[in-house]
Motif scaffolding. Structure first.
Motif, short mmCIF file in Angstrom:
data_model
loop_
_atom_site.label_atom_id
_atom_site.label_comp_id
_atom_site.label_asym_id
_atom_site.label_seq_id
_atom_site.Cartn_x
_atom_site.Cartn_y
_atom_site.Cartn_z
N VAL A 12 0.87 -1.17 0.00
CA VAL A 12 0.00 0.00 0.00
C VAL A 12 0.91 1.23 0.00
O VAL A 12 1.77 1.35 0.86
N TYR A 13 0.73 2.06 -1.00
CA TYR A 13 1.49 3.32 -1.04
C TYR A 13 0.72 4.39 -0.27
O TYR A 13 -0.50 4.53 -0.45
N ALA A 14 1.42 5.12 0.55
CA ALA A 14 0.80 6.29 1.19
C ALA A 14 0.83 7.41 0.16
O ALA A 14 1.85 7.66 -0.46
N VAL A 21 -3.62 0.88 -2.90
CA VAL A 21 -3.26 -0.54 -2.83
C VAL A 21 -2.69 -0.95 -4.19
O VAL A 21 -3.40 -0.98 -5.18
N ALA A 22 -1.39 -1.23 -4.22
CA ALA A 22 -0.74 -1.60 -5.47
C ALA A 22 -0.65 -3.11 -5.63
O ALA A 22 -0.69 -3.63 -6.74
N LEU A 23 -0.52 -3.83 -4.51
CA LEU A 23 -0.50 -5.29 -4.52
C LEU A 23 -1.33 -5.76 -3.36
O LEU A 23 -1.26 -5.19 -2.27
N SER A 42 -0.70 -1.73 -17.67
CA SER A 42 -0.04 -0.66 -16.93
C SER A 42 -0.76 -0.40 -15.61
O SER A 42 -1.98 -0.35 -15.57
N GLY A 43 -0.01 -0.29 -14.53
CA GLY A 43 -0.59 0.04 -13.24
C GLY A 43 -1.03 -1.15 -12.41
O GLY A 43 -1.54 -0.99 -11.30
N CYS A 44 -0.82 -2.38 -12.92
CA CYS A 44 -1.30 -3.56 -12.18
C CYS A 44 -0.33 -3.97 -11.07
O CYS A 44 -0.63 -4.88 -10.29
N GLY A 45 0.83 -3.35 -11.00
CA GLY A 45 1.73 -3.62 -9.87
C GLY A 45 2.99 -4.40 -10.21
O GLY A 45 3.70 -4.85 -9.31
N LYS A 46 3.30 -4.54 -11.51
CA LYS A 46 4.48 -5.31 -11.90
C LYS A 46 5.77 -4.72 -11.33
O LYS A 46 6.56 -5.41 -10.71
N LEU A 56 14.07 -2.56 -3.28
CA LEU A 56 13.98 -1.11 -3.49
C LEU A 56 12.75 -0.52 -2.80
O LEU A 56 12.70 0.66 -2.48
N GLU A 57 11.74 -1.37 -2.63
CA GLU A 57 10.52 -0.96 -1.91
C GLU A 57 10.29 -1.95 -0.79
O GLU A 57 10.65 -3.12 -0.91
N GLU A 58 9.69 -1.49 0.28
CA GLU A 58 9.32 -2.41 1.34
C GLU A 58 7.89 -2.86 1.15
O GLU A 58 7.03 -2.06 0.79
P1 ADP Z 1 3.02 -1.48 -13.37
O1 ADP Z 1 4.50 -1.72 -13.23
O2 ADP Z 1 2.25 -2.74 -13.57
O3 ADP Z 1 2.69 -0.45 -14.39
P2 ADP Z 1 3.28 -0.18 -10.80
O4 ADP Z 1 3.82 -1.18 -9.86
O5 ADP Z 1 4.20 0.83 -11.36
O6 ADP Z 1 2.48 -0.92 -11.96
O7 ADP Z 1 2.10 0.61 -10.08
C1 ADP Z 1 1.04 -0.05 -9.38
C2 ADP Z 1 0.15 1.01 -8.76
O8 ADP Z 1 0.85 1.67 -7.72
C3 ADP Z 1 -0.28 2.10 -9.74
O9 ADP Z 1 -1.57 2.47 -9.42
C4 ADP Z 1 0.70 3.21 -9.47
O10 ADP Z 1 0.14 4.45 -9.77
C5 ADP Z 1 0.96 3.06 -7.98
N1 ADP Z 1 2.30 3.50 -7.56
C6 ADP Z 1 3.47 3.02 -8.03
N2 ADP Z 1 4.51 3.60 -7.42
C7 ADP Z 1 3.98 4.47 -6.52
C8 ADP Z 1 4.53 5.38 -5.56
N3 ADP Z 1 5.84 5.50 -5.38
N4 ADP Z 1 3.65 6.12 -4.83
C9 ADP Z 1 2.34 5.98 -4.98
N5 ADP Z 1 1.76 5.16 -5.85
C10 ADP Z 1 2.57 4.40 -6.62
#
Ligand code: ADP
Ligand code: ADP
Length: 226
Positions: A12-14, A21-23, A42-46, A56-58
């Motif tokens: 979950v990104y703040a 919720v990204a994943l 695009s945007g599914c959380g890959k 790189l991310e927790e």
């Molecule tokens: P993908 O790689 O499949 O395009 P991402 O992992 O980049 O997907 O992004 C997944 C979701 O998380 C998207 O809705 C994106 O906007 C959001 N997101 C990605 N990085 C951040 C971040 N640093 N802060 C807030 N939201 C983020």
């Protein structure tokens, strides 16, 4: 047991507005030597999943196990590559490839020999003393690929590594990546939004399905090699 195992991984990104919720509860197992693709719109959380695997991310929740050990960032075991390779412009191709080894304090002579081998492997024979500004985008990604392999990581995390290149160059690089994989049998996790590319490259494709604000999970398609 799998080399890499994720259980109920969530992220979950703040953000300035609502938490994003990204994943959500993603579970998977990846075997040593496997070439796995991660596909989805695009945007599914890959990238988020790959960034968590690379430290790189927790993650917000869930467990991650590498080779039976709980971990957060086993840096020397993992190499990451992105759509564009950031190369040091005032350093030669050779020096750029040597960099990970220098940072990790590996033996210099051995690294020099390995560097020559790698440059040859990625088709950059004779380009070791050139500077990045003298290279095309495709050649810079070749340098990135050589640098990725320089410290001999067990796991390669590749986020659309050839996605910025023209189709012909991308297909060429894909074939070369496969040749390298056949020779080294590294564990590869390859992110792409192109299903054709994923099917061409991988043993298994993880399809990530977006749901409003969350992820349903991962569907696995087994693709036995001929
Ligand atoms: P993908 O790689 O499949 O395009 P991402 O992992 O980049 O997907 O992004 C997944 C979701 O998380 C998207 O809705 C994106 O906007 C959001 N997101 C990605 N990085 C951040 C971040 N640093 N802060 C807030 N939201 C983020
Ligand atoms: P699209 O029409 O969306 O490009 P394709 O299935 O034709 O879908 O190819 C998708 C991608 O898969 C290509 O751009 C290429 O990167 C990769 N690819 C497919 N077939 C090959 C091949 N024979 N050699 C190398 N790469 C391939």
């Amino acid at each position: 047991a799998s080399l890499i195992e994720g259980r109920n991984v969530s992220k979950v990104y703040a953000t300035a507005t609502a938490p994003l919720v990204a994943l959500s509860d993603v579970s998977f197992g990846i075997e040593e030597g496997e070439f796995v693709s991660l596909v989805g719109p695009s945007g599914c959380g890959k990238s988020t999943l790959l960034s968590i695997l690379g430290g790189l991310e927790e993650r917000t929740d869930g467990t991650l196990v590498l080779d039976g050990k709980h971990h957060d960032a086993p840096r020397a075991d993992i190499g990451m590559m992105f759509q564009t390779s950031v190369l040091f412009p005032w350093r030669t191709v050779r020096e750029n490839v040597l960099l990970p080894g220098i940072i990790l304090g590996l033996e210099r002579k051995q690294q020099e020999a390995r560097c020559a081998e790698l440059l040859s492997m990625v088709g950059l024979d004779g380009f070791g003393e050139r500077y990045p500004s003298e290279l095309s985008g495709g050649m810079r990604q070749r340098v990135g690929l050589a640098r990725l392999l320089a410290h001999d990581p067990r796991v390669l995390l590749m986020d659309e590594p050839f996605g910025a290149l023209d189709e012909f160059t991308r297909e060429t690089m894909n074939i070369e990546l496969l040749r390298i994989w056949e020779r080294t049998r590294k564990t590869v996790i390859f992110v792409t939004h192109n299903i054709g590319e994923a099917v061409f490259l991988s043993d298994r494709v993880f399809v990530m399905t977006p749901r409003p604000g969350r992820l349903e999970g991962i569907v696995e398609i087994d693709l036995p090699r001929p």
